[in-house]
Design a protein around this motif. Structure first.
Motif, PDB file in Angstrom:
ATOM      1  N   GLU A 273       0.843  -1.200   0.000  1.00  0.00           N
ATOM      2  CA  GLU A 273       0.000   0.000   0.000  1.00  0.00           C
ATOM      3  C   GLU A 273       0.886   1.262   0.000  1.00  0.00           C
ATOM      4  O   GLU A 273       0.641   2.207  -0.746  1.00  0.00           O
ATOM      5  N   GLN A 274       1.926   1.241   0.802  1.00  0.00           N
ATOM      6  CA  GLN A 274       2.850   2.397   0.826  1.00  0.00           C
ATOM      7  C   GLN A 274       3.532   2.574  -0.531  1.00  0.00           C
ATOM      8  O   GLN A 274       3.714   3.691  -1.018  1.00  0.00           O
ATOM      9  N   ARG A 275       3.897   1.443  -1.133  1.00  0.00           N
ATOM     10  CA  ARG A 275       4.586   1.532  -2.429  1.00  0.00           C
ATOM     11  C   ARG A 275       3.672   2.111  -3.509  1.00  0.00           C
ATOM     12  O   ARG A 275       4.130   2.868  -4.372  1.00  0.00           O
ATOM     13  N   VAL A 276       2.403   1.774  -3.466  1.00  0.00           N
ATOM     14  CA  VAL A 276       1.482   2.333  -4.467  1.00  0.00           C
ATOM     15  C   VAL A 276       1.442   3.858  -4.319  1.00  0.00           C
ATOM     16  O   VAL A 276       1.564   4.592  -5.307  1.00  0.00           O
ATOM     17  N   ARG A 277       1.292   4.308  -3.094  1.00  0.00           N
ATOM     18  CA  ARG A 277       1.210   5.759  -2.867  1.00  0.00           C
ATOM     19  C   ARG A 277       2.467   6.454  -3.363  1.00  0.00           C
ATOM     20  O   ARG A 277       2.409   7.497  -4.002  1.00  0.00           O
ATOM     21  N   GLU A 278       3.615   5.847  -3.066  1.00  0.00           N
ATOM     22  CA  GLU A 278       4.886   6.440  -3.511  1.00  0.00           C
ATOM     23  C   GLU A 278       5.026   6.403  -5.030  1.00  0.00           C
ATOM     24  O   GLU A 278       5.588   7.312  -5.638  1.00  0.00           O
TER      25      GLU A 278
END
Ligand code: GLA
Length: 382
Positions: A273-278
């Motif tokens: 989820e963090q990687r998608v946002r980044e």
């Protein structure tokens, strides 16, 4: 692929309705649609076409050109394990019936150019294409998101695969030159540009392994995530609506009551989820180097924490990663085989594809399946 033409030859008449629905590639956000996360897929040029004319006598005469197979009979006799493709069509028909519409009968030709079990969502394309076709025939007014949801219900209930919403949403909502940033918790979405400014290109390469027998493993992963979120809620006392809303701190705080497997599955979901946002931020800044790093990190997390890679996907992505001009590479879709997606500098793409033909496909005695792709329009009438 030309379903209307095949229809003409087969039924000696022009089809009244013809539709086309695309497959999809997921850039990043893997195995988190059913965890309420954000995903970033896009529709591709490969897809399925359906050419059809409604009948009044309750008979269905369906022909799947890709397999040279037919179904002829009434709706009641339709469910069968042999013609697996027709289950997607009838699953969607059943969902329309549940909404109170009756589908009297159909002559139809289906054709497609998405390789099966490749992780490029041929089934979602068939569901969304069928739903779009019925929308035209019945004159219904479902939104594109409702079409996607109906397709997902058909797959969950009729086909029996407990998939999330990502694939159907990408096929229904795709836009040329754009990705779909979908919040799978609220179903709100944005469509950020995916034009890549002529600097980089997305290359899709098949591992050569068909995703056989993956349904039970898929459901197991879902089960582990459901158990993990229950544990995290219990341990932290927080009202967390889905796993992707939990933080790594929440996870660490709950470690004592999570078994090793659930801990790792949850860690993938939360970090992905963090990687998608980044990735979304990096794309907006045209920081392709960073996007590539995030694609690599996603693959490693899917391999090590989520355990949905396989030796061929690891070998293929490793080979792609070491090719000069590659920025990042990961498996795309459910995993256990199927395709990879890689971000590559434009002038390196041809060379990479040649390298793979020789040193991956030929070396393994596999048929080469590698192509550069852009994002395309979602389901439409043709
Ligand atoms: C399959 C499912 C999707 C999604 C992906 C993994 O494609 O159909 O809903 O869960 O796997 O990201």
């Amino acid at each position: 692929m030309n379903a209307p033409q095949i229809y003409q030859q087969r039924f000696q008449a022009s089809p009244e309705f013809s539709v086309r629905a695309p497959g999809r590639v997921n850039l990043i956000g893997e195995h988190i649609d059913y965890n309420g996360g954000h995903v970033l897929p896009f529709a591709i040029a490969k897809g399925i076409e359906i050419a059809a004319t409604p009948r009044k006598d309750g008979l269905f005469r369906l022909y799947a050109a890709q397999f040279d197979e037919t179904y002829e009979g009434p709706l009641a006799a339709a469910k069968t394990a042999d013609r697996f493709w027709s289950n997607y069509v009838f699953g969607v028909i059943h969902e329309f019936e549940k909404l109170g519409h009756s589908v009297p009968g159909l002559d139809a030709v289906i054709d497609g150019d998405i390789p099966l079990s490749s992780g490029l969502s041929s089934s979602a394309a068939l569901e969304v294409g069928t739903a779009w076709l019925l929308q035209q025939i019945l004159g219904t007014n479902l939104t594109r998101m409702e079409i996607a949801q109906l397709g997902q219900r058909a797959e969950n209930r009729y086909v029996g695969v407990n998939c999330g919403i990502m694939d159907q949403a990408a096929s229904a909502l795709g836009q040329a030159g754009r990705a779909l940033l979908l919040d799978c918790n609220s179903l709100q979405f944005e469509q950020p540009a995916l034009e890549l400014k002529g600097e980089v290109v997305l290359v899709v390469a098949h591992s050569g392994i068909r995703r056989g027998l993956s349904h039970s493993a898929y459901n197991e992963r879902r089960g582990a995530c459901d158990a993990a979120i229950d544990a995290i809620r219990q341990e932290t006392g927080k009202k967390i609506s889905c796993l992707c809303e939990a933080s790594l701190e929440d996870l660490e705080a709950s470690k004592a009551i999570l078994d090793n497997e659930r801990y790792h599955r949850a860690r993938h979901a939360i970090t992905e989820e963090q990687r998608v946002r980044e990735t979304v931020q990096a794309l907006a800044k045209c920081d392709y180097q960073r996007v590539g790093e995030l694609l690599n990190a996603s693959h490693f997390s899917l391999r090590d924490d989520y355990d949905v890679s396989c030796p061929e996907l690891d070998e293929l992505t490793a080979r792609i990663r070491q090719y000069p001009g590659t920025l990042g590479s990961r498996l795309t879709g459910a995993g256990f085989g199927g395709c990879t997606v890689s971000l590559v500098k434009v002038d390196a793409a041809e060379g990479l594809m040649e390298d793979l033909k020789k040193n991956y496909y030929e070396a393994h005695g596999m048929e080469a399946l590698v192509f550069a792709t852009a994002s395309e329009e979602g389901v439409r009438t043709i």
